[in-house]
Design a protein around this motif. Structure first.
Motif, PDB file in Angstrom:
ATOM      1  N   ALA A 154      58.234  50.277-113.169  1.00 34.10           N
ATOM      2  CA  ALA A 154      59.272  50.479-112.154  1.00 34.10           C
ATOM      3  C   ALA A 154      59.134  51.846-111.501  1.00 34.10           C
ATOM      4  O   ALA A 154      59.252  51.974-110.271  1.00 34.10           O
ATOM      5  CB  ALA A 154      60.659  50.314-112.771  1.00 34.10           C
ATOM      6  N   LEU A 155      58.872  52.881-112.307  1.00 28.79           N
ATOM      7  CA  LEU A 155      58.717  54.224-111.747  1.00 28.79           C
ATOM      8  C   LEU A 155      57.476  54.320-110.881  1.00 28.79           C
ATOM      9  O   LEU A 155      57.521  54.889-109.790  1.00 28.79           O
ATOM     10  CB  LEU A 155      58.681  55.283-112.853  1.00 28.79           C
ATOM     11  N   ALA A 156      56.369  53.771-111.340  1.00 20.59           N
ATOM     12  CA  ALA A 156      55.134  53.812-110.551  1.00 20.59           C
ATOM     13  C   ALA A 156      55.340  53.151-109.191  1.00 20.59           C
ATOM     14  O   ALA A 156      54.950  53.701-108.152  1.00 20.59           O
ATOM     15  CB  ALA A 156      53.995  53.143-111.313  1.00 20.59           C
ATOM     16  N   ALA A 157      55.960  51.978-109.181  1.00 21.50           N
ATOM     17  CA  ALA A 157      56.213  51.263-107.924  1.00 21.50           C
ATOM     18  C   ALA A 157      57.184  52.044-107.041  1.00 21.50           C
ATOM     19  O   ALA A 157      56.993  52.135-105.817  1.00 21.50           O
ATOM     20  CB  ALA A 157      56.757  49.871-108.227  1.00 21.50           C
ATOM     21  N   PHE A 158      58.203  52.628-107.647  1.00 24.08           N
ATOM     22  CA  PHE A 158      59.203  53.385-106.890  1.00 24.08           C
ATOM     23  C   PHE A 158      58.589  54.618-106.229  1.00 24.08           C
ATOM     24  O   PHE A 158      58.821  54.880-105.043  1.00 24.08           O
ATOM     25  CB  PHE A 158      60.360  53.783-107.812  1.00 24.08           C
ATOM     26  N   VAL A 159      57.794  55.386-106.968  1.00 28.63           N
ATOM     27  CA  VAL A 159      57.179  56.600-106.418  1.00 28.63           C
ATOM     28  C   VAL A 159      56.225  56.239-105.280  1.00 28.63           C
ATOM     29  O   VAL A 159      56.221  56.884-104.224  1.00 28.63           O
ATOM     30  CB  VAL A 159      56.467  57.411-107.521  1.00 28.63           C
ATOM     31  N   LEU A 160      55.436  55.203-105.467  1.00 28.08           N
ATOM     32  CA  LEU A 160      54.500  54.787-104.422  1.00 28.08           C
ATOM     33  C   LEU A 160      55.251  54.313-103.176  1.00 28.08           C
ATOM     34  O   LEU A 160      54.903  54.688-102.049  1.00 28.08           O
ATOM     35  CB  LEU A 160      53.572  53.699-104.947  1.00 28.08           C
ATOM     36  N   ALA A 161      56.290  53.508-103.359  1.00 28.31           N
ATOM     37  CA  ALA A 161      57.077  53.025-102.219  1.00 28.31           C
ATOM     38  C   ALA A 161      57.765  54.175-101.494  1.00 28.31           C
ATOM     39  O   ALA A 161      57.806  54.209-100.258  1.00 28.31           O
ATOM     40  CB  ALA A 161      58.099  51.998-102.692  1.00 28.31           C
ATOM     41  N   ALA A 162      58.301  55.133-102.251  1.00 30.34           N
ATOM     42  CA  ALA A 162      58.954  56.290-101.635  1.00 30.34           C
ATOM     43  C   ALA A 162      57.943  57.121-100.846  1.00 30.34           C
ATOM     44  O   ALA A 162      58.248  57.604 -99.754  1.00 30.34           O
ATOM     45  CB  ALA A 162      59.628  57.147-102.701  1.00 30.34           C
ATOM     46  N   GLY A 163      56.742  57.281-101.388  1.00 31.82           N
ATOM     47  CA  GLY A 163      55.689  57.997-100.668  1.00 31.82           C
ATOM     48  C   GLY A 163      55.317  57.297 -99.378  1.00 31.82           C
ATOM     49  O   GLY A 163      55.185  57.926 -98.327  1.00 31.82           O
ATOM     50  N   ASN A 164      55.173  55.987 -99.446  1.00 31.32           N
ATOM     51  CA  ASN A 164      54.849  55.220 -98.238  1.00 31.32           C
ATOM     52  C   ASN A 164      55.957  55.345 -97.197  1.00 31.32           C
ATOM     53  O   ASN A 164      55.688  55.525 -96.008  1.00 31.32           O
ATOM     54  CB  ASN A 164      54.599  53.760 -98.586  1.00 31.32           C
ATOM     55  N   ALA A 165      57.217  55.246 -97.641  1.00 29.54           N
ATOM     56  CA  ALA A 165      58.353  55.353 -96.724  1.00 29.54           C
ATOM     57  C   ALA A 165      58.425  56.736 -96.079  1.00 29.54           C
ATOM     58  O   ALA A 165      58.915  56.878 -94.957  1.00 29.54           O
ATOM     59  CB  ALA A 165      59.652  55.046 -97.468  1.00 29.54           C
ATOM     60  N   ALA A 166      57.929  57.750 -96.779  1.00 24.09           N
ATOM     61  CA  ALA A 166      57.951  59.124 -96.267  1.00 24.09           C
ATOM     62  C   ALA A 166      56.721  59.458 -95.423  1.00 24.09           C
ATOM     63  O   ALA A 166      56.531  60.609 -95.035  1.00 24.09           O
ATOM     64  CB  ALA A 166      58.062  60.104 -97.426  1.00 24.09           C
ATOM     65  N   GLY A 167      55.883  58.463 -95.171  1.00 26.87           N
ATOM     66  CA  GLY A 167      54.695  58.691 -94.350  1.00 26.87           C
ATOM     67  C   GLY A 167      53.484  59.173 -95.121  1.00 26.87           C
ATOM     68  O   GLY A 167      52.544  59.699 -94.527  1.00 26.87           O
TER      69      GLY A 167
END
Length: 94
Positions: free
Chosen positions: A17-30
């Motif tokens: 869950a953390l790995a997916a969350f960090v990656l998604a947050a990075g993608n959302a932040a450009g």
């Protein structure tokens, strides 16, 4: 080019869950294609490392300043529910 490398101790059963969350947050932040996630195969199995590439220290400073003024509060609500504690925050030059 510099890399911001961070490690965190993950709460039990929250690694994926953390790995997916960090990656998604990075993608959302450009940060698409600038963020890497590492999970241990050997050693401490509850440590997640992630890296973010920046052109230079000015790019790094500007990104984190803008992010802190925008997405940070919502990010930390979820992030802090998944981790035990932050471990390291390093800048590596390449």
């Amino acid at each position: 080019m510099i890399t911001n490398r961070r490690t965190v101790q993950v709460k039990q059963h929250n690694m994926e869950a953390l790995a997916a969350f960090v990656l998604a947050a990075g993608n959302a932040a450009g940060l698409t294609n600038r963020t890497r996630i590492y999970k241990a195969d050997l050693g401490a199995r509850n440590i997640l490392a992630y890296e973010i590439d920046f052109a230079d220290i000015l790019d790094y400073d500007q990104f984190w300043r803008n992010w802190a003024a925008g997405a940070a509060p919502e990010f930390f609500k979820e992030y802090e529910s998944l981790i035990e504690r932050d471990l390291t925050n390093e800048i590596w030059e390449r």
